[in-house]
Design an enzyme around this catalytic site. Structure first.
Site, short mmCIF file in Angstrom:
data_model
loop_
_atom_site.label_atom_id
_atom_site.label_comp_id
_atom_site.label_asym_id
_atom_site.label_seq_id
_atom_site.Cartn_x
_atom_site.Cartn_y
_atom_site.Cartn_z
N GLY A 20 0.79 -1.24 0.00
CA GLY A 20 0.00 0.00 0.00
C GLY A 20 0.81 1.28 0.00
CB SER A 21 4.35 2.23 -0.66
OG SER A 21 4.62 1.86 -1.98
CG ASN A 22 2.23 3.20 -5.80
OD1 ASN A 22 2.64 4.26 -6.28
ND2 ASN A 22 2.85 2.05 -5.98
CE LYS A 99 -7.51 -12.15 -6.68
NZ LYS A 99 -7.26 -13.49 -7.14
CG ASN A 115 -2.44 -0.65 -12.86
OD1 ASN A 115 -2.37 -0.68 -11.62
ND2 ASN A 115 -1.78 -1.50 -13.62
CG HIS A 117 3.35 -2.01 -15.20
ND1 HIS A 117 2.91 -3.23 -14.70
CD2 HIS A 117 4.48 -2.28 -15.90
CE1 HIS A 117 3.73 -4.18 -15.10
NE2 HIS A 117 4.69 -3.64 -15.83
CG ASP A 158 0.21 -4.59 -16.83
OD1 ASP A 158 -0.33 -3.91 -15.94
OD2 ASP A 158 0.95 -5.54 -16.58
CD GLU A 187 5.60 1.88 -8.82
OE1 GLU A 187 4.43 1.60 -8.48
OE2 GLU A 187 6.52 1.05 -8.74
#
Ligand code: GRF
Length: 211
Positions: A20-22, A99, A115, A117, A158, A187
């Protein structure tokens, strides 16, 4: 933050599976006085993940939805949509979410699911390319640069439209860990900026029924 101060902001849901750092970087960004979004909830598929303990520390509710809670795929999608509707969510940010997002949710949020990546897509993406494996593959391929991609989410892993990319140089003595750490810093910064930008664009449209 007092309810009144949050007025006019897009309502963000974060989907996360792990550390959960992002997610935390997006939450911190939302505390800026001029933030165009507020984080309404975190949806996770792994009830034991650190992110599920983290969000409540910021008074952000967490909802656990998985094939365990909803073994039937249609039920699972319906439950996810119901939670998003209940929290009047405008934008979804996947942050280390492992998921696939159910098709009905993708249809309900066109262009509003993002998202992050940890590589320069379309290289080093796709099913199974996540976490440490991405950085190991970058090193094994002898790449001189890698980076971060923020992209729109469609039904494949992706593969959605690329919204932003930033390069990170690979150093000769890099390990998967050292590379991951430098990429992760980028990120956090890039994702927060892109979510902020999308929220600003949506603000003032009929879609963003705001906080
Ligand atoms: C990040 O590198 C993200 O891009 C990838 O998995 C990692 C998750 O990190 N999908 P965190 O859970 O946000 O700390």
């Amino acid at each position: 933050m007092a309810e009144k101060e949050k007025k006019g902001r897009c309502r963000l849901a974060i989907f996360a599976s792990g550390t959960g750092s992002n997610a935390e970087a997006l939450i911190h960004e939302s505390f800026r006085q001029d933030s165009a979004y507020a984080v309404q909830l975190v949806i996770g598929n792994n009830s034991g993940a650190r992110v599920m303990q983290l969000a409540p520390l910021y008074d952000i509710p967490v909802v656990h939805l998985s094939s365990r809670t909803h073994p039937d795929a249609a039920d699972y999608a319906r439950a996810m949509l119901a939670v998003l509707e209940e929290h009047r969510v405008d934008i979804i940010a996947l942050a280390g979410y492992m998921k696939r997002v159910p098709p009905p949710v993708i249809e309900a949020y066109p262009g509003r699911i993002l998202n992050v990546h940890p590589a320069l897509l379309p290289k080093f993406g796709g099913q199974g390319m996540h976490g440490r494996r991405v950085h190991e593959a970058v090193l094994a391929a002898g790449e001189q640069k890698t980076g971060v991609t923020i992209h729109a989410v469609d039904e494949e892993y992706d593969s959605g439209a690329i919204i932003a990319q930033e390069e990170v140089a690979v150093q000769p003595d890099d390990t998967a860990e050292s590379l991951a750490a430098r990429v992760l810093d980028v990120e956090h910064r890039l994702y927060a900026a892109v979510v902020q930008q999308l929220a600003q664009e949506l603000r003032g449209t009929a879609l963003s029924e705001t906080v």
